[in-house]
Design an enzyme around this catalytic site. Sequence first.
Site, short mmCIF file in Angstrom:
data_model
loop_
_atom_site.label_atom_id
_atom_site.label_comp_id
_atom_site.label_asym_id
_atom_site.label_seq_id
_atom_site.Cartn_x
_atom_site.Cartn_y
_atom_site.Cartn_z
N ASP A 1 0.81 -1.21 0.00
CA ASP A 1 0.00 0.00 0.00
C ASP A 1 0.84 1.26 0.00
OD1 ASP A 1 -2.87 -1.03 0.25
OD2 ASP A 1 -1.82 -2.14 1.81
N ASP B 1 16.32 -9.18 8.55
CA ASP B 1 17.55 -9.28 7.75
C ASP B 1 18.73 -8.55 8.38
OD1 ASP B 1 15.81 -10.50 5.96
OD2 ASP B 1 15.57 -8.71 4.73
N ARG C 1 10.19 -15.55 10.85
CA ARG C 1 9.60 -14.24 11.19
C ARG C 1 8.60 -14.32 12.34
NH1 ARG C 1 8.79 -11.55 5.40
NH2 ARG C 1 6.61 -11.53 6.00
O1 F6P Z 1 12.97 -8.55 4.47
C1 F6P Z 1 12.43 -9.57 5.28
C2 F6P Z 1 12.13 -10.79 4.47
O2 F6P Z 1 11.65 -11.80 5.33
C3 F6P Z 1 13.29 -11.29 3.62
O3 F6P Z 1 14.25 -12.00 4.38
C4 F6P Z 1 12.56 -12.09 2.57
O4 F6P Z 1 13.30 -12.18 1.39
C5 F6P Z 1 11.33 -11.26 2.34
O5 F6P Z 1 11.11 -10.52 3.51
C6 F6P Z 1 10.07 -12.05 2.02
O6 F6P Z 1 9.07 -11.15 1.69
P1 F6P Z 1 7.53 -11.53 1.55
O7 F6P Z 1 6.94 -11.49 2.94
O8 F6P Z 1 6.99 -10.44 0.70
O9 F6P Z 1 7.46 -12.89 0.94
#
Ligand code: F6P
Length: 378
Positions: free
Chosen positions: A78, A143, A295
């Site tokens: 967004d 990251d 995450r």
């Molecule tokens: O930047 C954080 C991160 O988890 C990266 O390590 C990974 O490449 C990306 O986000 C994944 O993004 P999305 O949630 O858009 O798949």
Amino acid sequence: MKEAKKIALLTGGGDCSGLNAVIRAIVKSAILKYNYEVIGFKGGYHGLYTDDFVKMDLKTITGIFHQGGTILKMSNKDNLFKYKMTDESGKVVYKDVSDVAIANLKKHNIDALIIIGGDGTLTSARDFARKGINVVGIPKTIDNDVPATEITFGYRTALDHIMQSLDALHTTAYSHDRVMILEVMGRNAGWLALEGGIAGSADVILIPEIPYNINSVAQTIFDRYNRGSKFTIICVSEGAKPIGGDVTIKAIDKDSPDSVKLGGVGDLLAKQLEKIIKPVTGQDIRVTNLGYIQRGGVTNTFDRVLGTKYGSYAVDMIANQEFGRMVVIRNDRMDSVRIEEVVGSGQTGQTSTGGARIVNPHGDLVNAARDIGITFGE
Ligand code: F6P
């Protein structure tokens, strides 16, 4: 400038552990220390645009400290300065709707807005600051690649997941004399693979900053096999690439500010290694992509404390009227930098002042790993 009375916050981009710790610290500090009113916009900038908000009081943040994710939810699609819509004919168009967001802030008499997010989210924070909004930014990413700050919350919890996964892979790798590959996140920075790999006792660590040669990776497996260690553990960063080659792309998401989605290098490695290894040692190769587990989950001690420091400092910055700035940690002390100086690293890893914080291939961490026999596939 008048003293702040009412503040708002939002979380944008992809989630990570520690976000709720930051939200809790902001709300507690704003209410208990400064007696501010607080509202939270839901779903990142989408809530700011649609005026979807929740009043934040001490009850709203009860019991969230340890939880991963964000009670406010978030989105990485967004960009209000280039908002995807459909016109009357059904055609997709991109419009600047930032004035709608600004009108919502005015309607609520918001004196300052705390924006918690990664590069894309903070780029919009910079643009709102340019339009006169009192913005304070808080960097967020597993990251750990944000320039100007030593560490971001979520990183250490993600490392714990990587370490525990490598511990688990060791026992099964040993039992079957297998080569185990663990692919981890990190975009164009190898911090997660490097520190997670060291902590989880990986034998080979492949990171974007040190391009690899597949034959060198195979050689480590042979060397170990010949020494009697018939299993090998490889921790590979999603952004790792072969010498002279490129990263492995899983998907392109045009609606995301970080449109190139990395992924699949673990499978690629397995295919290439199988051809070299299998005929000689007979070892099987298995791949685990740790993915989004990195995450989530329960926020660890370090990130709870770090999130608390980031959140409470952001509220102090509002009280001190330090706007257009992002909270950072330098020499283990809280500080701030102009958002203008640090945003823009998105897909290129480059910012106006030099770029994302990446691993130094000749730094202490890599050297310590080499000293104990970990190889980098050079
Ligand atoms: O930047 C954080 C991160 O988890 C990266 O390590 C990974 O490449 C990306 O986000 C994944 O993004 P999305 O949630 O858009 O798949």
